[in-house]
Design a protein around this motif. Structure first.
Motif, short mmCIF file in Angstrom:
data_model
loop_
_atom_site.label_atom_id
_atom_site.label_comp_id
_atom_site.label_asym_id
_atom_site.label_seq_id
_atom_site.Cartn_x
_atom_site.Cartn_y
_atom_site.Cartn_z
N ASP A 164 -15.14 15.92 30.90
CA ASP A 164 -14.54 16.41 29.86
C ASP A 164 -13.31 15.53 29.30
O ASP A 164 -12.17 15.36 29.90
N ASP A 166 -10.91 16.52 27.27
CA ASP A 166 -9.82 17.25 27.40
C ASP A 166 -9.12 17.14 28.99
O ASP A 166 -7.93 17.00 28.85
N ASP A 167 -9.71 17.06 29.77
CA ASP A 167 -9.30 16.69 31.14
C ASP A 167 -8.79 15.25 31.30
O ASP A 167 -7.63 15.03 31.76
N GLY A 190 -15.99 14.47 36.43
CA GLY A 190 -16.32 16.17 36.40
C GLY A 190 -16.59 16.63 37.55
O GLY A 190 -16.55 15.97 38.68
N ARG A 263 -5.84 21.85 39.01
CA ARG A 263 -6.74 22.76 38.53
C ARG A 263 -8.25 22.02 38.67
O ARG A 263 -7.98 20.74 38.67
N LYS A 266 -13.19 20.59 34.25
CA LYS A 266 -14.20 21.34 33.52
C LYS A 266 -15.57 21.07 33.72
O LYS A 266 -16.03 19.96 33.64
N ASP A 267 -16.36 21.92 33.75
CA ASP A 267 -17.90 21.95 34.02
C ASP A 267 -18.52 21.61 32.86
O ASP A 267 -18.12 22.01 31.90
N ASP A 270 -19.40 24.52 30.64
CA ASP A 270 -18.26 25.22 29.87
C ASP A 270 -17.97 24.27 28.72
O ASP A 270 -17.63 24.80 27.63
N PHE A 271 -18.23 22.83 29.10
CA PHE A 271 -17.96 21.88 27.72
C PHE A 271 -19.01 22.59 26.48
O PHE A 271 -18.50 22.32 25.57
N ASP A 274 -18.19 25.54 25.00
CA ASP A 274 -16.89 25.42 24.13
C ASP A 274 -17.40 24.87 22.80
O ASP A 274 -16.81 24.93 21.77
#
Length: 283
Positions: A164, A166-167, A190, A263, A266-267, A270-271, A274
């Protein structure tokens, strides 16, 4: 790790792209002064002209900044990237830049050569090698295919650990603003391996309708790229790159996101969820 001085200005290249705009937004949220470089900047504060195809724009954009996020367009494995990295490194060194964070591609031999060309500048460098972006399905060349319900790509049955963006942006910001990253090379992925068929299933579940995966050959994908406007040489290069990336050598995950950010990455499910909430693939 400790944060660097808040007033150190960061140049973000390709600041309107998938990664650049996210990096710039996160830096601004932290209170870090940002110089946002793009080919066609707006009139906002800190926006400057920066064009990888126009080296004359580089020194004015770099002047007075402490750190640079280097996102080469279209890809670090593209023709001309090695020469551009060598020349840009010289500009950065001459302007007194203290830190470079370079976006690279995981499993791309040509990109490694470009990394080395930038490293020779002597400016401390952090390399972030990313897996295939999840956002390529929502913001990139595959977005229209998802919207139309059929993804044609030369992926076969090879699994990929989609990252992702964002990560990725969070990792880049950490490397730009915290101690302990200089000289490091990070491979980020990921948390899970998926084939393109499995990714299509997850996208369809999020959208509430079927999304199919259509495996194609390299030349077929190049032809499809030309149909959506890519010039023939660019289409051939991109198709060859995508085919190479799906050769199986990237079919593993890393835990680097957790190690750096504390953390999990993101899986893909979930991407996809969203992205639908944010309005991707609206008809």
């Amino acid at each position: 790790m400790t944060a660097n001085a808040e007033q150190d200005t960061v140049l973000v290249t390709a600041a309107t792209g998938k990664t650049g705009r996210r990096v710039a937004a996160r830096l601004r949220t932290r209170g870090t002064p940002v110089r946002a470089g793009s080919r066609t900047p707006g009139s906002g504060a800190g926006e400057v002209v920066f064009d990888w195809e126009s080296p004359a724009t580089w020194a004015p954009a770099v002047q007075g900044v402490t750190s640079v996020y280097v996102a080469f367009y279209p890809d670090l494995a593209a023709p001309g990237a090695v020469e551009a990295m060598s020349a840009f490194g010289q500009v950065a060194a001459a302007q007194g830049v203290q830190r470079l964070v370079l976006l690279s591609g995981r499993g791309e031999p040509e990109a490694v050569t470009a990394e080395d060309a930038l490293r020779k500048s002597g400016v401390p460098l952090t390399v972030v090698r990313a897996a295939f972006f999840a956002q390529n399905f929502s913001e990139g060349v595959l977005a229209d295919s998802v919207a139309q319900g059929a993804i044609a790509f030369p992926g076969g049955q090879t699994p990929e650990p989609f990252i992702d963006v964002d990560d990725l942006a969070d990792v880049v910001v950490a490397a730009l603003t915290e101690d302990g990253h200089l000289g490091q090379t990070y491979e980020i992925t990921g948390p899970r391996l998926l084939t393109f068929g499995q990714a299509a299933t997850d996208l369809g579940a999020a959208l509430g309708r079927e999304v199919k995966y259509l495996p194609v050959l390299e030349n077929e994908f190049a032809a499809l790229l030309q149909q959506v406007g890519f010039p023939e040489p660019d289409a051939a290069w991109l198709a060859a790159l995508c085919t190479m990336l799906m050769g199986g050598h990237n079919a593993s995950t890393t835990d680097t996101v957790r190690e750096l950010l504390g953390r999990a990455a993101k899986d893909f499910v979930d991407f996809a969820r969203d992205a639908v909430v944010e309005g991707a693939w609206k008809e």
